[in-house]
Design a protein around this motif. Sequence first.
Motif, PDB file in Angstrom:
ATOM      1  N   PHE A  87     -10.287   0.555   1.806  1.00  0.00           N
ATOM      2  CA  PHE A  87      -9.562  -0.594   1.256  1.00  0.00           C
ATOM      3  C   PHE A  87      -8.259  -0.795   2.008  1.00  0.00           C
ATOM      4  O   PHE A  87      -7.548   0.172   2.301  1.00  0.00           O
ATOM      5  CB  PHE A  87      -9.274  -0.330  -0.227  1.00  0.00           C
ATOM      6  CG  PHE A  87      -8.477  -1.401  -0.917  1.00  0.00           C
ATOM      7  CD1 PHE A  87      -8.975  -2.691  -1.032  1.00  0.00           C
ATOM      8  CD2 PHE A  87      -7.237  -1.107  -1.477  1.00  0.00           C
ATOM      9  CE1 PHE A  87      -8.236  -3.683  -1.686  1.00  0.00           C
ATOM     10  CE2 PHE A  87      -6.501  -2.091  -2.130  1.00  0.00           C
ATOM     11  CZ  PHE A  87      -7.002  -3.380  -2.237  1.00  0.00           C
ATOM     12  N   VAL A  88      -7.942  -2.051   2.348  1.00  0.00           N
ATOM     13  CA  VAL A  88      -6.624  -2.369   2.883  1.00  0.00           C
ATOM     14  C   VAL A  88      -5.647  -2.349   1.718  1.00  0.00           C
ATOM     15  O   VAL A  88      -5.724  -3.178   0.817  1.00  0.00           O
ATOM     16  CB  VAL A  88      -6.580  -3.744   3.569  1.00  0.00           C
ATOM     17  CG1 VAL A  88      -5.189  -3.994   4.139  1.00  0.00           C
ATOM     18  CG2 VAL A  88      -7.615  -3.849   4.670  1.00  0.00           C
ATOM     19  N   CYS A  89      -4.753  -1.393   1.737  1.00  0.00           N
ATOM     20  CA  CYS A  89      -3.898  -1.096   0.585  1.00  0.00           C
ATOM     21  C   CYS A  89      -2.490  -1.645   0.827  1.00  0.00           C
ATOM     22  O   CYS A  89      -1.691  -1.011   1.501  1.00  0.00           O
ATOM     23  CB  CYS A  89      -3.867   0.419   0.406  1.00  0.00           C
ATOM     24  SG  CYS A  89      -3.494   0.988  -1.226  1.00  0.00           S
ATOM     25  N   PRO A  90      -2.139  -2.825   0.269  1.00  0.00           N
ATOM     26  CA  PRO A  90      -0.782  -3.352   0.431  1.00  0.00           C
ATOM     27  C   PRO A  90       0.168  -2.714  -0.579  1.00  0.00           C
ATOM     28  O   PRO A  90      -0.247  -2.274  -1.651  1.00  0.00           O
ATOM     29  CB  PRO A  90      -0.934  -4.846   0.142  1.00  0.00           C
ATOM     30  CG  PRO A  90      -2.396  -5.092  -0.059  1.00  0.00           C
ATOM     31  CD  PRO A  90      -3.007  -3.785  -0.418  1.00  0.00           C
ATOM     32  N   MET A  91       1.437  -2.707  -0.247  1.00  0.00           N
ATOM     33  CA  MET A  91       2.436  -2.128  -1.138  1.00  0.00           C
ATOM     34  C   MET A  91       2.394  -2.753  -2.524  1.00  0.00           C
ATOM     35  O   MET A  91       2.395  -2.043  -3.533  1.00  0.00           O
ATOM     36  CB  MET A  91       3.828  -2.292  -0.516  1.00  0.00           C
ATOM     37  CG  MET A  91       4.953  -1.666  -1.318  1.00  0.00           C
ATOM     38  SD  MET A  91       5.766  -2.853  -2.403  1.00  0.00           S
ATOM     39  CE  MET A  91       6.732  -3.789  -1.230  1.00  0.00           C
ATOM     40  N   SER A  92       2.320  -4.077  -2.619  1.00  0.00           N
ATOM     41  CA  SER A  92       2.375  -4.722  -3.930  1.00  0.00           C
ATOM     42  C   SER A  92       1.160  -4.381  -4.785  1.00  0.00           C
ATOM     43  O   SER A  92       1.279  -4.143  -5.990  1.00  0.00           O
ATOM     44  CB  SER A  92       2.502  -6.240  -3.776  1.00  0.00           C
ATOM     45  OG  SER A  92       1.394  -6.774  -3.083  1.00  0.00           O
TER      46      SER A  92
END
Length: 320
Positions: A87-92
Amino acid sequence: MFKTLICSAAVLAASLAPAAAAFPDRPLRIVSGSAAGGSSDFVGRVVADAVGTIFGQRIVVENRTGVNGVLGAEAVVNSPADGYTTFVCPMSTATITPQLLGARMPVDPGTDLGPVAVVTMSSYGLVVRAESPYRSLNDIVEAARRRPGELTYASPGVGSAQHLGGELLKQLTRTDISHISFRGAAPAMLEILAGRIDFSMTNLGDAVGHIQGGRLRLLGIADGTPSPIFPEARPLAESVPGLEVVGWFGICARRDIPAEALARWTDGIRQALADETVRERIVAGGMTPHFEDTATFQRRMTADRENWLRVIQAVNIRAD
């Protein structure tokens, strides 16, 4: 003699059995929680291209949008625990959205998934339309104090870093500015370009083309590290101390994936970010290439969850 023959046959059969295939031995999948063209999608495709070459396997990017990326995370949580889906895990998505007051999420990306590696740091900047009368952050703060509640700022959704960045600005300056939420960064940018929204504390990756094309004006960046693509931009904290928003994008996976798969993903990302062509592609997308291993990534995620929870509670930000 008969037992000896049986044992010999067993040993021979074992020696002739095919060895277990090394990971990965088939195509892989990276799930992005944003639509095609968004920052998460961009990071996913950079990783897919570079790491896929290193692995010698095709990596497909699959877009699963909704709930600020949480639906994409859910798809990974429900995938087999074999390391073939990440999964591409963004901070938000990992540190903010699941902690919103009253939130009822199918999964918590920050706890139900495990960190693999950080890929990029992502600067946030305050942008206005090029024709806007506001030429500095101080101009915006002064206007907000003169006209409480009249100025507007855009975000790609409640609980996004852009939303909390705006709320942090309001909290630090004690101003009343109206938050307008959109379904994604692209429509938020379009409303600013049309002059219907005053500004946004946006991920620079979502605005770089508009800034370079002269359609948006960048008033400053929300961290103390110079932007590699806009080195002249000054930190917003020079005008409003404490106004800092530092974003990142990483790769996460199920916590119970095999150790071999975790190690291969981590090393693949490390090798990819050492490639100058990959680094140049990331910078052109408005981000900074930055590798952190699994343990370092976990510490960053834990600290950010604590920091953003304080903002959420201080201004009573609730899920829609």
